[in-house]
Design a protein around this motif. Structure first.
Motif, mmCIF file in Angstrom:
data_model
loop_
_atom_site.group_PDB
_atom_site.id
_atom_site.type_symbol
_atom_site.label_atom_id
_atom_site.label_comp_id
_atom_site.label_asym_id
_atom_site.label_seq_id
_atom_site.Cartn_x
_atom_site.Cartn_y
_atom_site.Cartn_z
ATOM 1 N N UNK A 83 46.719 37.685 24.757
ATOM 2 C CA UNK A 83 46.479 36.878 25.953
ATOM 3 C C UNK A 83 47.814 36.491 26.600
ATOM 4 N N UNK A 84 48.784 36.151 25.778
ATOM 5 C CA UNK A 84 50.126 35.819 26.278
ATOM 6 C C UNK A 84 50.720 37.004 27.031
ATOM 7 N N UNK A 85 50.616 38.199 26.470
ATOM 8 C CA UNK A 85 51.175 39.393 27.113
ATOM 9 C C UNK A 85 50.474 39.685 28.433
ATOM 10 N N UNK A 86 49.143 39.558 28.457
ATOM 11 C CA UNK A 86 48.391 39.857 29.674
ATOM 12 C C UNK A 86 48.769 38.902 30.799
ATOM 13 N N UNK A 87 48.913 37.629 30.466
ATOM 14 C CA UNK A 87 49.295 36.644 31.493
ATOM 15 C C UNK A 87 50.713 36.904 32.000
ATOM 16 N N UNK B 192 61.335 45.486 27.971
ATOM 17 C CA UNK B 192 61.729 44.173 28.494
ATOM 18 C C UNK B 192 60.651 43.098 28.267
ATOM 19 N N UNK B 193 59.604 43.427 27.543
ATOM 20 C CA UNK B 193 58.509 42.465 27.395
ATOM 21 C C UNK B 193 58.918 41.126 26.788
ATOM 22 N N UNK B 194 59.770 41.079 25.774
ATOM 23 C CA UNK B 194 60.187 39.763 25.267
ATOM 24 C C UNK B 194 60.827 38.905 26.359
ATOM 25 N N UNK C 105 56.618 32.592 31.226
ATOM 26 C CA UNK C 105 55.814 31.608 30.486
ATOM 27 C C UNK C 105 56.663 30.576 29.753
ATOM 28 N N UNK C 106 57.980 30.816 29.676
ATOM 29 C CA UNK C 106 58.873 29.928 28.933
ATOM 30 C C UNK C 106 58.399 29.776 27.484
ATOM 31 N N UNK C 107 57.986 30.899 26.899
ATOM 32 C CA UNK C 107 57.481 30.932 25.528
ATOM 33 C C UNK C 107 58.157 32.064 24.762
ATOM 34 N N UNK C 108 58.218 31.911 23.457
ATOM 35 C CA UNK C 108 58.654 33.016 22.610
ATOM 36 C C UNK C 108 57.485 33.986 22.427
ATOM 37 N N UNK C 109 57.744 35.290 22.365
ATOM 38 C CA UNK C 109 56.645 36.245 22.151
ATOM 39 C C UNK C 109 55.933 35.974 20.833
ATOM 40 N N UNK C 110 54.619 35.965 20.884
ATOM 41 C CA UNK C 110 53.818 35.740 19.676
ATOM 42 C C UNK C 110 53.749 37.017 18.842
ATOM 43 N N UNK D 48 34.131 49.967 7.729
ATOM 44 C CA UNK D 48 34.672 49.077 8.760
ATOM 45 C C UNK D 48 36.002 48.445 8.367
ATOM 46 N N UNK D 49 36.748 48.055 9.385
ATOM 47 C CA UNK D 49 37.980 47.309 9.178
ATOM 48 C C UNK D 49 37.659 45.829 9.339
ATOM 49 N N UNK D 50 38.171 44.999 8.431
ATOM 50 C CA UNK D 50 37.894 43.563 8.466
ATOM 51 C C UNK D 50 39.176 42.806 8.819
ATOM 52 N N UNK D 51 39.073 41.913 9.786
ATOM 53 C CA UNK D 51 40.207 41.069 10.169
ATOM 54 C C UNK D 51 39.816 39.610 9.942
ATOM 55 N N UNK D 52 40.534 38.886 9.076
ATOM 56 C CA UNK D 52 40.202 37.490 8.805
ATOM 57 C C UNK D 52 40.469 36.613 10.027
ATOM 58 N N UNK D 53 39.797 35.455 10.134
ATOM 59 C CA UNK D 53 39.881 34.629 11.344
ATOM 60 C C UNK D 53 41.283 34.160 11.698
ATOM 61 N N UNK D 54 42.086 33.768 10.702
ATOM 62 C CA UNK D 54 43.431 33.272 11.008
ATOM 63 C C UNK D 54 44.338 34.402 11.520
ATOM 64 N N UNK D 55 44.116 35.615 11.024
ATOM 65 C CA UNK D 55 44.874 36.774 11.491
ATOM 66 C C UNK D 55 44.475 37.114 12.928
ATOM 67 N N UNK D 56 43.166 37.029 13.191
ATOM 68 C CA UNK D 56 42.686 37.332 14.533
ATOM 69 C C UNK D 56 43.190 36.304 15.550
ATOM 70 N N UNK D 57 43.250 35.059 15.150
ATOM 71 C CA UNK D 57 43.723 34.014 16.057
ATOM 72 C C UNK D 57 45.141 34.325 16.537
ATOM 73 N N UNK D 58 45.968 34.810 15.628
ATOM 74 C CA UNK D 58 47.337 35.197 15.971
ATOM 75 C C UNK D 58 47.325 36.370 16.962
ATOM 76 N N UNK D 59 46.491 37.369 16.702
ATOM 77 C CA UNK D 59 46.386 38.533 17.593
ATOM 78 C C UNK D 59 45.901 38.102 18.971
ATOM 79 N N UNK D 60 44.843 37.291 18.999
ATOM 80 C CA UNK D 60 44.238 36.890 20.270
ATOM 81 C C UNK D 60 45.223 36.110 21.136
#
Length: 488
Positions: A102-106, A337-339, A346-351, A86-98
């Motif tokens: 979510x930002x991109x989908x919105x 053009x996603x950035x 959203x007036x946000x910088x891409x995560x 299995x591949x393991x993703x630590x919680x702080x890394x996942x928080x960044x991904x999540x």
């Protein structure tokens, strides 16, 4: 390049320093998060893993976990290859991904609303009009149409890679009919059956809550005035490459799996044929491509869709998940053009970072691509499944010239990206009966609803089983592995 002879099962494991290895650090030491897992796996012999691998394959075969591969002369049905490590993703890394997916989908949902309504992003010169008008996935039938809840991309699949710098980059967005989530769940089940004991040593988030969240999301976008929506999954049928997933999700949600011939429209309402008589349908999770959905609006010879479906949708009497016409936003040319799209809506910088992308419809970028094919990955903007991709440094001189000719014939259809250094991960290789590094990516799954959003805590880690291969798609010989997101 270093080997790991102290662990017999990993005796063939050779680190390549030009790639980011997720198991071993630059000093060839096992990373802390994998130490327990590697010790547990090292307790098993090569013969043990050969037996476990065969057991997993038999489990997938018995469950019907297969997919179709479309070749030039034939269609083959294959067992979906599953890797035991299995591949393991630590919680702080996942928080960044999540947060990033979510930002991109919105942002993509806002983009879709805009280009089918006011077109402000085009009027302000941020995205060019011809980019939208020339997209084969932009549907005139959707102009001015208001989907229930204002949601187009209820389900998004975001493909990420971890580069040699250790950072995550988005390769592409998938919001037409993103597939693969059933394999995420089945991978977890298969690994638990094969090596249940390893789960006692890690606290991982579940992935089996996806179907329940999906049902809640699609029920939340029910038509106005409906209290208890009747939801169905529509499939092209058993010969579709993702049919297993269609049937799995319908069964998991407890809703009917239907084909176009099972539905009909009367007075702008959709009904399902049953032995008890017609039943009104309120939400359709569709796994049928846009142009086959309604023969009265799109392909007149389509037998996969439902005549009059779009008229019912236009009247607000049924919700289609995902909305028709979403494919214009996962066009790989729009990806460039996603950035700007994220900042605009959203007036946000891409995560999450984009991979630098050259769009061949721009003369200066076309010139660069044609002069540097051997350094680039060439992709058609509207294909999926890894089809049509050319990796420059794998091509002969003759093949490079052929790619150039193909691009020049239709520049709008192609983008190019640098050859990214996908991270490597320990993968069981049958021929050597040991674990070797192979390139991986990650597809995450995001749900947007009227009352809540949801990101599956885990994803489809796809792995290129052939040594040195960078294309991870199952249709191109790739497999997948269980993805563990650890709890805090």
């Amino acid at each position: 390049m270093k080997t790991h002879e102290n662990q017999p099962t990993f005796s063939s494991y050779q680190n390549d320093p030009q790639f980011f290895d997720e198991i071993f650090d630059e000093n060839d030491n096992v990373k802390d998060i994998y130490k327990t897992l590697l010790n547990l796996y090292s307790e098993h012999s090569a013969q043990d893993f050969a037996l476990l691998n065969n057991k997993a394959k038999a489990s997938f075969f018995n469950q019907g976990i297969t997919f179709q591969v479309y070749g030039e002369h034939e269609i083959k049905e294959k067992i979906f290859p599953f890797d035991l490590f299995p591949r393991i993703i630590p919680p702080e890394e996942w928080e960044h991904i999540e947060q990033g997916v979510l930002q991109r989908s919105r942002a993509l949902n806002d983009f879709l609303w805009d280009i089918y309504h006011d077109k402000n992003i085009i009027k302000e010169g941020i995205v060019p009009l011809d980019l939208i008008n020339s997209s084969v996935n932009y549907l005139d039938q959707m102009i001015g149409l208001d989907p229930p809840g204002g949601i187009y991309n209820h389900i998004s699949g975001t493909d990420l890679i971890k580069h040699s710098d250790g950072e995550y980059y988005v390769l592409e967005d998938n919001i037409r009919c993103p597939s693969g989530v059933s394999y995420v769940i089945c991978n977890r089940t298969a690994l638990k059956r094969a090596l249940f004991g390893v789960f006692n040593h890690y606290q991982t988030h579940t992935v089996t809550d996806y179907a329940q969240n999906l049902l809640e999301i699609i029920e939340s976008v029910k038509p106005q005035g409906v209290d208890n929506p009747n939801c169905v999954v529509i499939t092209p049928g058993i010969y579709n490459s993702a049919y297993y997933e269609h049937s799995y999700l319908a069964k998991s949600m407890g809703v009917e799996l239907v084909e176009g011939r099972d539905l009909f429209v009367e007075n702008d309402f959709v009904y399902m044929k049953t032995i008890r008589g017609p039943e009104k349908v309120d939400v359709i999770y569709r796994r049928v491509d846009d142009l086959f959905l309604d023969p009265l609006e799109f392909k007149p010879d389509s037998t996969l869709g439902v005549p009059g479906l779009l008229a019912a949708y236009r009247q607000g009497n049924v919700c289609i998940v995902n909305a028709p016409g979403t494919g214009v936003a996962d066009d790989k040319a729009v990806y460039t053009y996603m950035p700007e799209i994220i900042k605009y809506y959203l007036n946000e910088e891409p995560i999450l970072k984009n991979v630098h992308t050259y769009h061949c419809s721009r003369p200066d970028e076309l010139k660069y691509v044609l002069e540097n094919v051997e350094k680039l990955v060439i992709k058609p903007v509207d294909e999926s499944g890894g089809y049509g991709i050319s990796i420059g440094n794998k091509l002969t001189k003759e093949e490079i010239e052929k790619v150039k000719t193909t691009i020049q014939a239709s520049p709008r259809k192609y983008i190019a990206q640098p050859i990214m250094s996908l991270s490597t991960h320990a993968t069981y290789i049958e021929d050597s009966e040991s674990f070797e590094p192979r390139h991986v990516d990650l597809r995450t799954f995001t749900l947007l609803g009227q009352e809540k959003d949801f990101v599956l805590k885990g994803g489809l880690t796809r792995v290129a089983l052939k040594k040195g291969n960078l294309v991870v798609n199952s249709s191109q010989g790739g497999g997948s592995k269980d993805t563990w997101v650890l709890k805090k």
